[in-house]
Scaffold this motif. Structure first.
Motif, PDB file in Angstrom:
ATOM      1  N   LYS A 193       0.993  -1.263  -0.271  1.00  0.00           N
ATOM      2  CA  LYS A 193      -0.356   0.005  -0.154  1.00  0.00           C
ATOM      3  C   LYS A 193       1.032   1.094   0.029  1.00  0.00           C
ATOM      4  CE  LYS A 193      -3.726  -2.107   2.015  1.00  0.00           C
ATOM      5  NZ  LYS A 193      -5.110  -1.477   3.167  1.00  0.00           N
ATOM      6  N   LEU A 194       0.490   2.233  -0.866  1.00  0.00           N
ATOM      7  CA  LEU A 194       1.195   3.352  -0.684  1.00  0.00           C
ATOM      8  C   LEU A 194       1.052   4.357   0.071  1.00  0.00           C
ATOM      9  CD1 LEU A 194       1.148   3.943  -4.908  1.00  0.00           C
ATOM     10  CD2 LEU A 194       3.053   3.046  -3.432  1.00  0.00           C
ATOM     11  N   GLN A 195       2.190   4.683   1.207  1.00  0.00           N
ATOM     12  CA  GLN A 195       2.178   6.127   2.026  1.00  0.00           C
ATOM     13  C   GLN A 195       1.747   7.145   1.778  1.00  0.00           C
ATOM     14  OE1 GLN A 195       2.181   5.139   4.813  1.00  0.00           O
ATOM     15  NE2 GLN A 195       2.165   2.793   4.834  1.00  0.00           N
ATOM     16  N   PRO A 196       0.107   8.094   1.956  1.00  0.00           N
ATOM     17  CA  PRO A 196       0.113   9.077   1.725  1.00  0.00           C
ATOM     18  C   PRO A 196       1.112  10.418   1.470  1.00  0.00           C
ATOM     19  CG  PRO A 196      -1.136   9.077   3.932  1.00  0.00           C
ATOM     20  CD  PRO A 196      -0.136   6.967   3.105  1.00  0.00           C
ATOM     21  N   GLN A 197       1.748  10.967   0.554  1.00  0.00           N
ATOM     22  CA  GLN A 197       2.407  11.710   0.791  1.00  0.00           C
ATOM     23  C   GLN A 197       2.177  12.930   0.887  1.00  0.00           C
ATOM     24  OE1 GLN A 197       5.776  10.494   0.497  1.00  0.00           O
ATOM     25  NE2 GLN A 197       4.990   8.959   0.318  1.00  0.00           N
ATOM     26  N   PRO A 198       3.537  14.109   1.396  1.00  0.00           N
ATOM     27  CA  PRO A 198       2.765  15.176   1.529  1.00  0.00           C
ATOM     28  C   PRO A 198       2.426  15.997   0.822  1.00  0.00           C
ATOM     29  CG  PRO A 198       4.647  14.753   2.629  1.00  0.00           C
ATOM     30  CD  PRO A 198       4.506  13.442   1.649  1.00  0.00           C
ATOM     31  N   PRO A 199       1.604  17.150   0.516  1.00  0.00           N
ATOM     32  CA  PRO A 199       1.840  17.401  -1.124  1.00  0.00           C
ATOM     33  C   PRO A 199       3.067  19.001  -0.885  1.00  0.00           C
ATOM     34  CG  PRO A 199       0.512  18.744   0.609  1.00  0.00           C
ATOM     35  CD  PRO A 199       0.580  17.594   1.662  1.00  0.00           C
ATOM     36  N   PRO A 200       3.317  18.779  -2.504  1.00  0.00           N
ATOM     37  CA  PRO A 200       4.777  19.212  -2.406  1.00  0.00           C
ATOM     38  C   PRO A 200       4.782  21.067  -1.872  1.00  0.00           C
ATOM     39  CG  PRO A 200       3.667  18.856  -4.619  1.00  0.00           C
ATOM     40  CD  PRO A 200       2.633  18.575  -3.119  1.00  0.00           C
ATOM     41  N   GLN A 201       6.231  21.573  -1.350  1.00  0.00           N
ATOM     42  CA  GLN A 201       5.181  22.736  -1.365  1.00  0.00           C
ATOM     43  C   GLN A 201       5.497  23.451  -2.320  1.00  0.00           C
ATOM     44  OE1 GLN A 201       7.573  23.828   2.089  1.00  0.00           O
ATOM     45  NE2 GLN A 201       7.380  21.665   2.995  1.00  0.00           N
ATOM     46  N   SER A 202       5.315  24.582  -1.540  1.00  0.00           N
ATOM     47  CA  SER A 202       4.390  25.915  -3.065  1.00  0.00           C
ATOM     48  C   SER A 202       6.022  26.664  -3.582  1.00  0.00           C
ATOM     49  CB  SER A 202       3.760  26.527  -2.558  1.00  0.00           C
ATOM     50  OG  SER A 202       4.095  27.635  -1.074  1.00  0.00           O
ATOM     51  N   GLN A 203       6.587  26.669  -4.843  1.00  0.00           N
ATOM     52  CA  GLN A 203       7.575  27.750  -5.194  1.00  0.00           C
ATOM     53  C   GLN A 203       6.739  28.642  -5.735  1.00  0.00           C
ATOM     54  OE1 GLN A 203      10.121  24.805  -7.248  1.00  0.00           O
ATOM     55  NE2 GLN A 203      10.493  23.688  -4.880  1.00  0.00           N
ATOM     56  N   GLN A 204       7.698  29.439  -5.445  1.00  0.00           N
ATOM     57  CA  GLN A 204       7.372  30.663  -6.475  1.00  0.00           C
ATOM     58  C   GLN A 204       7.505  30.828  -7.695  1.00  0.00           C
ATOM     59  OE1 GLN A 204       6.043  33.915  -5.003  1.00  0.00           O
ATOM     60  NE2 GLN A 204       6.199  32.959  -3.310  1.00  0.00           N
ATOM     61  N   PRO A 205       7.077  30.938  -8.659  1.00  0.00           N
ATOM     62  CA  PRO A 205       7.265  30.913 -10.192  1.00  0.00           C
ATOM     63  C   PRO A 205       9.018  31.231 -10.574  1.00  0.00           C
ATOM     64  CG  PRO A 205       5.430  31.932 -10.075  1.00  0.00           C
ATOM     65  CD  PRO A 205       5.494  31.333  -8.829  1.00  0.00           C
ATOM     66  N   PRO A 206       9.205  31.375 -11.105  1.00  0.00           N
ATOM     67  CA  PRO A 206      10.349  32.215 -11.873  1.00  0.00           C
ATOM     68  C   PRO A 206      10.173  33.296 -12.079  1.00  0.00           C
ATOM     69  CG  PRO A 206      10.055  30.573 -13.242  1.00  0.00           C
ATOM     70  CD  PRO A 206       9.222  29.958 -12.414  1.00  0.00           C
ATOM     71  N   PRO A 207      10.801  34.328 -12.312  1.00  0.00           N
ATOM     72  CA  PRO A 207      10.269  35.595 -12.739  1.00  0.00           C
ATOM     73  C   PRO A 207       9.688  35.815 -14.545  1.00  0.00           C
ATOM     74  CG  PRO A 207      12.855  35.946 -11.798  1.00  0.00           C
ATOM     75  CD  PRO A 207      12.040  34.742 -12.136  1.00  0.00           C
TER      76      PRO A 207
END
Length: 106
Positions: free
Chosen positions: A82-96
């Protein structure tokens, strides 16, 4: 009624007789008769012609002999972990957005 010979095959098409009132029994119907070359065998269906030409295998060739058990089912697949739930990815700022460069041809 019509009869034609094509590549040694004799093809006959015969219209069924009509009733006293002038209508064909069961509508306008025809019967086909195909005689292979060098044979007196009369084939009365398209599947019969295909079998004679070797385009369709006989049912006996496809069916398993009597008393033969059906093929076994493949073994069940191994259980998957069974797959373990993964935390959501950290939000990153989009590149300029890219900077426009001045026209250097001047």
């Amino acid at each position: 009624d019509a009869e034609e010979r094509v590549h040694g095959w004799t093809l006959r098409l015969k219209q069924r007789p009509v009733d006293e009132d002038g209508r064909a029994r069961g509508g306008v119907r025809s019967d086909i008769c195909v005689v292979p070359p060098e044979s007196r065998l009369k084939l009365a269906s398209v599947i019969g012609v295909k079998r004679h030409m070797g385009l369709v295998r006989e049912l006996a060739e496809e069916a398993a002999p009597a008393g033969t058990p059906p093929p076994a089912l493949p073994p069940p697949a191994a259980p998957q972990p069974k797959l373990q739930p993964q935390p959501p990815p950290q939000s990153q700022q989009p590149p300029p957005p890219p900077q426009l460069v001045e026209n250097l041809d001047d």
